[in-house]
Write an enzyme that holds these catalytic residues in place. Structure first.
Site, PDB file in Angstrom:
ATOM      1  N   ARG A 116       0.835  -1.211   0.000  1.00 52.01           N
ATOM      2  CA  ARG A 116       0.000   0.000   0.000  1.00 52.01           C
ATOM      3  C   ARG A 116       0.870   1.261   0.000  1.00 52.01           C
ATOM      4  NH1 ARG A 116      -3.930  -0.928   4.919  1.00 52.01           N
ATOM      5  NH2 ARG A 116      -4.947   0.988   4.206  1.00 52.01           N
ATOM      6  N   GLN A 168      -9.898   8.779   9.056  1.00 50.58           N
ATOM      7  CA  GLN A 168      -9.565   7.393   9.391  1.00 50.58           C
ATOM      8  C   GLN A 168      -8.536   6.858   8.405  1.00 50.58           C
ATOM      9  OE1 GLN A 168     -13.378   5.070  10.659  1.00 50.58           O
ATOM     10  NE2 GLN A 168     -14.032   6.634   9.210  1.00 50.58           N
ATOM     11  N   HIS A 180      -6.045   7.155  12.675  1.00 50.30           N
ATOM     12  CA  HIS A 180      -5.581   5.769  12.534  1.00 50.30           C
ATOM     13  C   HIS A 180      -4.150   5.697  12.030  1.00 50.30           C
ATOM     14  CE1 HIS A 180     -10.010   4.234  12.178  1.00 50.30           C
ATOM     15  NE2 HIS A 180      -9.663   4.538  13.418  1.00 50.30           N
ATOM     16  N   GLY A 230     -17.621   9.338   3.209  1.00 52.94           N
ATOM     17  CA  GLY A 230     -16.931   8.157   2.702  1.00 52.94           C
ATOM     18  C   GLY A 230     -16.575   7.132   3.753  1.00 52.94           C
ATOM     19  N   THR A 231     -17.447   6.958   4.747  1.00 57.16           N
ATOM     20  CA  THR A 231     -17.183   5.935   5.759  1.00 57.16           C
ATOM     21  C   THR A 231     -18.445   5.121   5.998  1.00 57.16           C
ATOM     22  OG1 THR A 231     -16.398   5.505   8.026  1.00 57.16           O
ATOM     23  CG2 THR A 231     -17.603   7.564   7.666  1.00 57.16           C
ATOM     24  N   ASN A 259     -22.065  10.317   1.379  1.00 55.51           N
ATOM     25  CA  ASN A 259     -21.562   8.966   1.155  1.00 55.51           C
ATOM     26  C   ASN A 259     -22.164   8.387  -0.127  1.00 55.51           C
ATOM     27  OD1 ASN A 259     -19.707   7.151   2.579  1.00 55.51           O
ATOM     28  ND2 ASN A 259     -21.456   5.743   2.685  1.00 55.51           N
TER      29      ASN A 259
HETATM   30  C1  BV8 Z   1     -10.193   1.189  19.964  1.00 51.91           C
HETATM   31  C2  BV8 Z   1      -5.701   0.572  10.193  1.00 51.91           C
HETATM   32  C3  BV8 Z   1     -10.092   1.586  22.344  1.00 51.91           C
HETATM   33  C4  BV8 Z   1      -4.919   1.233   9.189  1.00 51.91           C
HETATM   34  C5  BV8 Z   1      -7.944   0.660  10.943  1.00 51.91           C
HETATM   35  C6  BV8 Z   1     -16.881   0.384  20.555  1.00 51.91           C
HETATM   36  C7  BV8 Z   1     -16.100   1.413  21.085  1.00 51.91           C
HETATM   37  C8  BV8 Z   1     -14.729   1.410  20.916  1.00 51.91           C
HETATM   38  C9  BV8 Z   1     -14.108   0.370  20.233  1.00 51.91           C
HETATM   39  C10 BV8 Z   1     -14.856  -0.653  19.688  1.00 51.91           C
HETATM   40  C11 BV8 Z   1     -16.237  -0.643  19.843  1.00 51.91           C
HETATM   41  N1  BV8 Z   1     -16.719  -1.744  19.238  1.00 51.91           N
HETATM   42  C12 BV8 Z   1     -15.687  -2.437  18.681  1.00 51.91           C
HETATM   43  C13 BV8 Z   1     -14.538  -1.816  18.949  1.00 51.91           C
HETATM   44  C14 BV8 Z   1     -13.209  -2.286  18.544  1.00 51.91           C
HETATM   45  C15 BV8 Z   1     -12.780  -1.845  17.146  1.00 51.91           C
HETATM   46  C16 BV8 Z   1     -13.889  -1.815  16.144  1.00 51.91           C
HETATM   47  O1  BV8 Z   1     -14.480  -0.759  15.904  1.00 51.91           O
HETATM   48  N2  BV8 Z   1     -14.163  -2.931  15.520  1.00 51.91           N
HETATM   49  C17 BV8 Z   1     -15.200  -2.965  14.495  1.00 51.91           C
HETATM   50  C18 BV8 Z   1     -14.726  -3.789  13.307  1.00 51.91           C
HETATM   51  C19 BV8 Z   1     -16.460  -3.505  15.127  1.00 51.91           C
HETATM   52  N3  BV8 Z   1     -12.137  -0.554  17.209  1.00 51.91           N
HETATM   53  C20 BV8 Z   1     -10.824  -0.483  17.516  1.00 51.91           C
HETATM   54  O2  BV8 Z   1     -10.152  -1.454  17.787  1.00 51.91           O
HETATM   55  C21 BV8 Z   1     -10.192   0.911  17.544  1.00 51.91           C
HETATM   56  N4  BV8 Z   1      -9.518   1.103  18.806  1.00 51.91           N
HETATM   57  O3  BV8 Z   1     -11.368   1.012  20.015  1.00 51.91           O
HETATM   58  O4  BV8 Z   1      -9.415   1.500  21.088  1.00 51.91           O
HETATM   59  C22 BV8 Z   1     -10.899   2.828  22.476  1.00 51.91           C
HETATM   60  C23 BV8 Z   1     -12.201   2.747  22.958  1.00 51.91           C
HETATM   61  C24 BV8 Z   1     -12.949   3.904  23.070  1.00 51.91           C
HETATM   62  C25 BV8 Z   1     -12.406   5.135  22.716  1.00 51.91           C
HETATM   63  C26 BV8 Z   1     -11.129   5.186  22.254  1.00 51.91           C
HETATM   64  C27 BV8 Z   1     -10.365   4.039  22.110  1.00 51.91           C
HETATM   65  C28 BV8 Z   1      -9.126   1.052  16.479  1.00 51.91           C
HETATM   66  C29 BV8 Z   1      -9.730   1.051  15.123  1.00 51.91           C
HETATM   67  C30 BV8 Z   1      -8.653   1.376  14.062  1.00 51.91           C
HETATM   68  C31 BV8 Z   1      -8.372   0.149  13.277  1.00 51.91           C
HETATM   69  N5  BV8 Z   1      -7.503   0.470  12.144  1.00 51.91           N
HETATM   70  N6  BV8 Z   1      -7.103   0.835   9.962  1.00 51.91           N
HETATM   71  C32 BV8 Z   1      -5.179   0.618   7.851  1.00 51.91           C
HETATM   72  O5  BV8 Z   1      -4.756  -0.524   7.624  1.00 51.91           O
HETATM   73  O6  BV8 Z   1      -5.774   1.340   7.050  1.00 51.91           O
HETATM   74  S1  BV8 Z   1      -9.610   0.726  10.649  1.00 51.91           S
HETATM   75  C33 BV8 Z   1      -9.982   0.731   8.985  1.00 51.91           C
HETATM   76  O7  BV8 Z   1     -11.414   0.881   8.940  1.00 51.91           O
HETATM   77  C34 BV8 Z   1      -9.441   1.920   8.237  1.00 51.91           C
HETATM   78  O8  BV8 Z   1      -8.809   2.880   9.046  1.00 51.91           O
HETATM   79  C35 BV8 Z   1     -10.724   2.522   7.669  1.00 51.91           C
HETATM   80  O9  BV8 Z   1     -10.613   3.845   7.396  1.00 51.91           O
HETATM   81  C36 BV8 Z   1     -11.624   2.253   8.794  1.00 51.91           C
HETATM   82  C37 BV8 Z   1     -13.075   2.512   8.620  1.00 51.91           C
HETATM   83  O10 BV8 Z   1     -13.454   2.010   7.366  1.00 51.91           O
HETATM   84  P1  BV8 Z   1     -14.069   3.060   6.313  1.00 51.91           P
HETATM   85  O11 BV8 Z   1     -13.093   4.165   6.142  1.00 51.91           O
HETATM   86  O12 BV8 Z   1     -15.433   3.414   6.755  1.00 51.91           O
HETATM   87  O13 BV8 Z   1     -14.059   2.199   4.986  1.00 51.91           O
HETATM   88  P2  BV8 Z   1     -15.186   1.164   4.513  1.00 51.91           P
HETATM   89  O14 BV8 Z   1     -14.620   0.412   3.361  1.00 51.91           O
HETATM   90  O15 BV8 Z   1     -15.720   0.434   5.693  1.00 51.91           O
HETATM   91  O16 BV8 Z   1     -16.371   2.127   3.989  1.00 51.91           O
HETATM   92  C38 BV8 Z   1     -16.160   2.939   2.841  1.00 51.91           C
HETATM   93  C39 BV8 Z   1     -17.428   3.751   2.629  1.00 51.91           C
HETATM   94  O17 BV8 Z   1     -17.221   4.620   1.517  1.00 51.91           O
HETATM   95  C40 BV8 Z   1     -18.643   2.904   2.306  1.00 51.91           C
HETATM   96  O18 BV8 Z   1     -19.758   3.375   3.054  1.00 51.91           O
HETATM   97  C41 BV8 Z   1     -18.879   3.145   0.800  1.00 51.91           C
HETATM   98  O19 BV8 Z   1     -20.250   3.125   0.461  1.00 51.91           O
HETATM   99  C42 BV8 Z   1     -18.315   4.540   0.646  1.00 51.91           C
HETATM  100  N7  BV8 Z   1     -17.838   4.847  -0.710  1.00 51.91           N
HETATM  101  C43 BV8 Z   1     -17.274   4.003  -1.613  1.00 51.91           C
HETATM  102  N8  BV8 Z   1     -16.969   4.686  -2.752  1.00 51.91           N
HETATM  103  C44 BV8 Z   1     -17.317   5.994  -2.523  1.00 51.91           C
HETATM  104  C45 BV8 Z   1     -17.871   6.094  -1.238  1.00 51.91           C
HETATM  105  N9  BV8 Z   1     -18.339   7.252  -0.731  1.00 51.91           N
HETATM  106  C46 BV8 Z   1     -18.231   8.351  -1.517  1.00 51.91           C
HETATM  107  N10 BV8 Z   1     -17.713   8.326  -2.771  1.00 51.91           N
HETATM  108  C47 BV8 Z   1     -17.260   7.178  -3.302  1.00 51.91           C
HETATM  109  N11 BV8 Z   1     -16.754   7.183  -4.561  1.00 51.91           N
END
Ligand code: BV8
Length: 238
Positions: free
Chosen positions: A61, A95, A113, A180-181, A204
């Site tokens: 990447r 993000q 992130h 875009g999230t 989005n």
């Molecule tokens: C943490 C690494 C403790 C780098 C990433 C509740 C509270 C707190 C935590 C949690 C919770 N429940 C679960 C958790 C744990 C976990 C979590 O969320 N798990 C999920 C899967 C359930 N979270 C964590 O572990 C986080 N840390 O919680 O620490 C804490 C607690 C409280 C407060 C503070 C801290 C750490 C999360 C970070 C993980 N690292 N990336 C890398 O490799 O890139 S996350 C990864 O997902 C990327 O960073 C990415 O950006 C992120 C989110 O994804 P999106 O950006 O939304 O991308 P996605 O593909 O999903 O969606 C794209 C969207 O774009 C779609 O809707 C699509 O329709 C749209 N789209 C597409 N094309 C277009 C478009 N829109 C417009 N135009 C277009 N052309």
């Protein structure tokens, strides 16, 4: 001070804003998580278990982003125009680990992130710019220790960066845009609920997991809906 100058804006962006620049999203049908598992490349446990596989994932990447063939799109440029022309503060909380907001002209960007073009030494804590491949045996340029370098990226289970600053900005902002999230990853997906005083809008391609939390929504490709929304805000607010 004009009323507008007192109105601060927070913009959350995700992988969708970079899609039209040619970077894959995560959860679309052809997204990154359809090709590789989070548990294998995006957790501290994965890095401890198989650092070579994790380095390969980020090296590929990083090489793509550093190739000079990935450019900011009209949505990134529109947000930079908003920052330049809006009299209040505009903070982009992204993000994304790409640098397309900065390439598009934004200055006030917080990478919650981490950043793909930076590496960190787990021994001395030094964070450095890095455009090349990274390996488990490389020596830190600061402390010369080997084996401690990792991508400067927040993995699942790790604390995102800048949370205090993000929450303070959300508490005080009058406009919160989510662009875009998919609203799957926390704590970012919970920011809309924290922006208590703000008008909230989701821009989005399709409704996110948190779509019902937003007062306003505009669906379509970011290069179209973000540019139009920024023109509207600059012309007459929200
Ligand atoms: C943490 C690494 C403790 C780098 C990433 C509740 C509270 C707190 C935590 C949690 C919770 N429940 C679960 C958790 C744990 C976990 C979590 O969320 N798990 C999920 C899967 C359930 N979270 C964590 O572990 C986080 N840390 O919680 O620490 C804490 C607690 C409280 C407060 C503070 C801290 C750490 C999360 C970070 C993980 N690292 N990336 C890398 O490799 O890139 S996350 C990864 O997902 C990327 O960073 C990415 O950006 C992120 C989110 O994804 P999106 O950006 O939304 O991308 P996605 O593909 O999903 O969606 C794209 C969207 O774009 C779609 O809707 C699509 O329709 C749209 N789209 C597409 N094309 C277009 C478009 N829109 C417009 N135009 C277009 N052309």
């Amino acid at each position: 001070m004009t009323a507008r100058a007192k109105q601060n804006i927070v913009v959350l962006t995700g992988a969708g804003i970079s899609k039209e620049s040619g970077l894959d999203t995560f959860r679309d049908a052809d997204g990154i998580w359809s090709k590789v598992r989070i548990e294998d490349v995006a957790t501290p446990e994965a890095f401890a278990r198989d650092p070579v596989a994790v380095h390969e994932f980020y090296n590929a990447r990083r090489a793509s982003l550093a190739s000079g063939e990935v450019h900011p799109n009209a949505a990134h440029i529109a947000l930079a125009k908003l920052e330049a022309e809006w009299p209040g503060d505009v903070l982009i909380v992204t993000q994304n680990i790409d640098n397309l907001h900065e390439q598009g002209g934004s200055r006030n960007v917080l990478h919650m992130h981490g950043e793909l073009l930076k590496i960190e030494c787990q021994i001395c804590g030094e964070i450095s710019n890095w455009l090349d491949d990274l390996s488990a045996t490389m020596a830190c340029g600061h402390c010369q220790a080997r084996g401690g370098l990792r991508p400067h990226v927040v993995w699942f289970g790790e604390m995102p960066l800048g949370m205090d600053r993000i929450y303070a900005a959300l508490d005080g902002c009058r406009l919160f845009l989510s662009i875009g999230t998919s609203g799957n990853v926390y704590p970012a997906a919970g920011f809309v609920a924290r922006a208590g005083k703000a008008h909230t809008a989701e821009l989005n391609l399709e409704p996110s997991e948190g779509a019902t939390f937003f007062v306003e929504s505009c669906y379509g490709p970011a290069t179209k809906v973000v540019t139009a929304y920024v023109e509207k805000v600059l012309a007459k607010g929200w």
